[in-house]
Design an enzyme around this catalytic site. Structure first.
Site, PDB file in Angstrom:
ATOM      1  N   ARG A  31    -122.152 -46.083  30.540  1.00 20.21           N
ATOM      2  CA  ARG A  31    -122.816 -46.853  29.282  1.00 20.21           C
ATOM      3  C   ARG A  31    -122.130 -48.202  29.771  1.00 20.21           C
ATOM      4  O   ARG A  31    -122.152 -49.153  28.705  1.00 20.21           O
ATOM      5  CB  ARG A  31    -121.939 -46.230  28.191  1.00 20.21           C
ATOM      6  CG  ARG A  31    -122.859 -44.986  27.765  1.00 20.21           C
ATOM      7  CD  ARG A  31    -122.907 -44.771  26.335  1.00 20.21           C
ATOM      8  NE  ARG A  31    -123.719 -43.667  26.085  1.00 20.21           N
ATOM      9  CZ  ARG A  31    -123.669 -42.798  25.270  1.00 20.21           C
ATOM     10  NH1 ARG A  31    -122.436 -42.779  24.617  1.00 20.21           N
ATOM     11  NH2 ARG A  31    -124.519 -41.999  24.934  1.00 20.21           N
ATOM     12  N   GLU A  43    -130.467 -41.303  33.796  1.00 20.04           N
ATOM     13  CA  GLU A  43    -131.185 -40.316  33.057  1.00 20.04           C
ATOM     14  C   GLU A  43    -131.856 -39.121  33.634  1.00 20.04           C
ATOM     15  O   GLU A  43    -132.099 -38.069  33.132  1.00 20.04           O
ATOM     16  CB  GLU A  43    -132.276 -41.353  32.376  1.00 20.04           C
ATOM     17  CG  GLU A  43    -131.875 -42.069  31.342  1.00 20.04           C
ATOM     18  CD  GLU A  43    -131.324 -41.657  30.088  1.00 20.04           C
ATOM     19  OE1 GLU A  43    -131.653 -40.499  29.946  1.00 20.04           O
ATOM     20  OE2 GLU A  43    -130.575 -42.207  29.301  1.00 20.04           O
ATOM     21  N   THR A  49    -128.886 -31.482  33.333  1.00 22.97           N
ATOM     22  CA  THR A  49    -127.617 -31.325  33.854  1.00 22.97           C
ATOM     23  C   THR A  49    -126.568 -31.628  32.795  1.00 22.97           C
ATOM     24  O   THR A  49    -126.850 -32.713  32.253  1.00 22.97           O
ATOM     25  CB  THR A  49    -127.334 -32.032  34.966  1.00 22.97           C
ATOM     26  OG1 THR A  49    -128.376 -31.429  36.050  1.00 22.97           O
ATOM     27  CG2 THR A  49    -126.131 -31.475  35.865  1.00 22.97           C
ATOM     28  N   LEU A  86    -127.858 -29.990  42.056  1.00 26.99           N
ATOM     29  CA  LEU A  86    -128.181 -30.417  40.784  1.00 26.99           C
ATOM     30  C   LEU A  86    -129.403 -29.508  40.493  1.00 26.99           C
ATOM     31  O   LEU A  86    -129.953 -29.604  39.372  1.00 26.99           O
ATOM     32  CB  LEU A  86    -128.769 -32.059  40.812  1.00 26.99           C
ATOM     33  CG  LEU A  86    -127.517 -32.826  40.530  1.00 26.99           C
ATOM     34  CD1 LEU A  86    -127.840 -34.273  41.035  1.00 26.99           C
ATOM     35  CD2 LEU A  86    -126.802 -32.698  39.182  1.00 26.99           C
ATOM     36  N   TYR A 126    -140.007 -40.181  27.527  1.00 29.69           N
ATOM     37  CA  TYR A 126    -138.618 -40.444  26.838  1.00 29.69           C
ATOM     38  C   TYR A 126    -137.649 -41.229  27.868  1.00 29.69           C
ATOM     39  O   TYR A 126    -136.981 -42.341  27.531  1.00 29.69           O
ATOM     40  CB  TYR A 126    -137.887 -39.033  26.952  1.00 29.69           C
ATOM     41  CG  TYR A 126    -136.386 -39.171  27.549  1.00 29.69           C
ATOM     42  CD1 TYR A 126    -135.520 -39.063  26.060  1.00 29.69           C
ATOM     43  CD2 TYR A 126    -135.771 -38.861  28.475  1.00 29.69           C
ATOM     44  CE1 TYR A 126    -134.126 -39.492  26.117  1.00 29.69           C
ATOM     45  CE2 TYR A 126    -134.354 -39.232  28.662  1.00 29.69           C
ATOM     46  CZ  TYR A 126    -133.717 -39.559  27.388  1.00 29.69           C
ATOM     47  OH  TYR A 126    -132.270 -39.530  27.274  1.00 29.69           O
ATOM     48  N   CYS A 198    -124.431 -32.382  15.874  1.00 33.43           N
ATOM     49  CA  CYS A 198    -125.699 -31.655  15.400  1.00 33.43           C
ATOM     50  C   CYS A 198    -126.166 -30.729  16.687  1.00 33.43           C
ATOM     51  O   CYS A 198    -127.224 -30.756  17.088  1.00 33.43           O
ATOM     52  CB  CYS A 198    -126.858 -32.600  14.987  1.00 33.43           C
ATOM     53  SG  CYS A 198    -128.160 -31.725  13.999  1.00 33.43           S
TER      54      CYS A 198
HETATM   55  S1  SF4 Z   1    -125.532 -32.343   8.473  1.00 32.51           S
HETATM   56 FE1  SF4 Z   1    -127.658 -32.319   9.153  1.00 32.51          FE
HETATM   57  S2  SF4 Z   1    -127.681 -33.828  10.903  1.00 32.51           S
HETATM   58 FE2  SF4 Z   1    -125.519 -33.581  10.184  1.00 32.51          FE
HETATM   59  S3  SF4 Z   1    -124.885 -31.814  11.877  1.00 32.51           S
HETATM   60 FE3  SF4 Z   1    -125.553 -30.664  10.076  1.00 32.51          FE
HETATM   61  S4  SF4 Z   1    -127.617 -30.312  10.276  1.00 32.51           S
HETATM   62 FE4  SF4 Z   1    -127.163 -31.875  11.859  1.00 32.51          FE
END
Ligand code: SF4
Length: 350
Positions: A31, A43, A49, A86, A126, A198
């Site tokens: 980064r 990428e 991995t 890899l 992507y 998430c």
């Molecule tokens: S609040 Fe929604 S976006 Fe945030 S971690 Fe939970 S499910 Fe994912």
């Protein structure tokens, strides 16, 4: 749900995400650079991995092939060697081919335009979006599994992520959230939120910066998203190999371009019928590839005559090598495991 989604202040949510990223974003070595070559390599490595597993590979690869010219000039076997561990070796072959494309078609300069980046071998939507946004600030959404998960939960959106239009659908949604001139950071923020907060299982919603806006969370329906219906059923494939040994040495040959394991090294597939006398052990090895369940019948042959051994090798394009020499070659994972098991764990009576 629909009403709330239509009225959602997409940009406001996008800015919240960026604010969170500026404080909590992961500090990763790649980064610190905007060099498209390095971002490309990372990428591709990190597509399949985990970051912790791939970091050393990334560093070694960049140290040996620091720029596109060095990669293009390298022998394919050496590129494969640096990819060892890899898996998914076709990615390394594509990297090598794409480096030659950059030299030949783009005068050695990494292309800037999304459409040009997309022309490079092994680069899909992507990766092209990730490179063009992170390195050149182009407003493209690098939609991957993280995006699908976060966006479908955030908006309780039941668009099927296995639908061929899913990339474009979620890309459009993400672009509505993406503040101007922040494409790279926004994409990195989505990657970090998806992998750190998430998560596919047990998302950390309590510490999520978007929990007040997240429709699935507020409805208590996180487990219903993302929606994925189509499953590609893997097909079965039987393979036959003979590990042929004489006096601590064995036979290997590089695979020709083929449907799997392109250019990797393998053992003999067919041996003369009378060699069945020298089979000391047979075993079946199960191995899973993305779309194939392999069943490998492995015969272990110990020859007693050097003449027969070398004659067969020379007549059929095999090299005679030792286990130590095999470290300089790349093998499909199950064959590599077989060698390791045999030479290091002495699993077979010798
Ligand atoms: S609040 Fe929604 S976006 Fe945030 S971690 Fe939970 S499910 Fe994912």
């Amino acid at each position: 749900m629909k009403t709330k989604k239509q009225n959602a202040d997409f940009l406001h949510v996008g800015r919240k995400l960026l604010d969170w990223y500026k404080i909590h974003g992961r500090e990763l070595p790649f980064r610190k650079t905007n060099d498209p070559y390095k971002i490309w390599i990372c990428e591709i490595i990190f597509q399949q991995t985990r970051i912790e597993q791939g970091l050393n590979h990334y560093r070694n690869f960049i140290e040996r092939f620091p720029d596109v010219q060095t990669l293009a000039e390298a022998e394919t076997d050496e590129v494969l060697l640096y990819w060892k561990g890899l898996g998914y070796y076709s990615r390394a072959l594509n990297l090598h081919k794409a480096s030659l494309q950059i030299i030949n078609d783009f005068n050695g300069v990494f292309p800037v335009d999304y459409d040009h980046i997309l022309q490079l071998k092994g680069i899909g939507k992507y990766t092209a979006a990730a490179i063009s946004s992170i390195c050149f600030g182009k407003k493209n959404a690098a939609v991957d599994g993280n995006f699908y998960r976060v966006l479908s939960r955030l908006f309780a959106d039941d668009f099927d992520i296995s639908n061929s239009k899913a990339f474009d659908y979620f890309s459009e949604l993400a672009l509505k959230m993406m503040p101007e001139n922040e494409a790279g950071h926004f994409n990195e923020a989505m990657m970090d939120l998806g992998s750190e907060i998430c998560k596919p299982k047990n998302p950390k919603c309590e510490s999520c910066p978007l929990n007040k806006d997240c429709i699935a969370f507020n409805l208590g329906k996180i487990s219903g998203f993302p929606v994925k219906t189509k499953k590609v059923k893997p097909t079965d494939l039987d393979l036959y190999y003979s590990f042929v040994e004489y006096n601590g040495q064995f036979l290997v040959r590089q695979r020709k371009d083929d449907f799997i394991w392109k250019k990797l090294f393998e053992f003999p597939v067919e041996i003369p019928a009378d060699w069945q006398l020298f089979v000391v052990k047979q075993k079946t090895i199960a191995h899973k590839l993305t779309h194939k369940n392999l069943s490998i019948q492995m015969s272990h042959v110990v020859l007693e005559s050097q003449d027969i051994f070398t004659e067969f090798a020379h007549g059929n394009g095999f090299s005679i090598i030792t286990y130590e020499e095999s470290h300089q070659k790349s093998f499909p994972k199950p064959l590599e495991n077989y060698l390791k098991d045999y030479y290091e764990n002495k699993s077979l009576m010798r």
